[in-house]
Design a protein around this motif. Sequence first.
Motif: not given
Length: 196
Positions: A163-169, A182-186, A190-194
């Motif tokens: 039931e897990g999810e993956s994301a490419r960042l 996933k939402s928290q990590f994303e 994004e905050e670190l990238q900014e």
Amino acid sequence: MRELDETDLEILRLLVSDGRRPYNEIADAVNLSPPTVSDRIDRLADLGVIRRFTVDLDRSLLADGVSVLVDLRAEPGRVGDVRAAIEEIEGVEHVFVTAEGRIVFQARLQENAIEPLLDETIDTTAVREYDVSLLVDSTWYPQPRGVEFALECDECGNSVTSEGESARLGGEIYHFCCSSCKSQFEEQYEELQEAV
């Protein structure tokens, strides 16, 4: 996200025995089409199960020094530094790190060259002691026997299930146990990238 199944494990076994095995040969062995085998291998690579395809050399047939097994005991807190230095030494084939701070590695080195090599490549204050043994033979069996697929969530460290999810960042693939992680990590990503 689908869990690793018996077909994936059989594909891994076939690739370990011959990394250049044609996809159509693998497909015949696992009763799938070659494009499906290709997709599964790509997914295994994306998940990090397959890190790379490489060549297993029989160095005994090459005239490039003697095979040794080196057992180092690193100073507390210096294991990472010593390991990184060892991995840069030309001729090092396998590196193992134990929980008690020992680093064991196999290498093919020139005779009587271990002491000067260690002095040149490793901060000697990071090493408590070391022992060198001459190897007569070694065998490596990297078979995926009796394994289960066990990803850790990149956010919380829990096991990732089907039931897990993956994301490419940023070109890297990350795995999460749930959509909340996933939402928290994303968001943090994004905050670190900014900030950069």
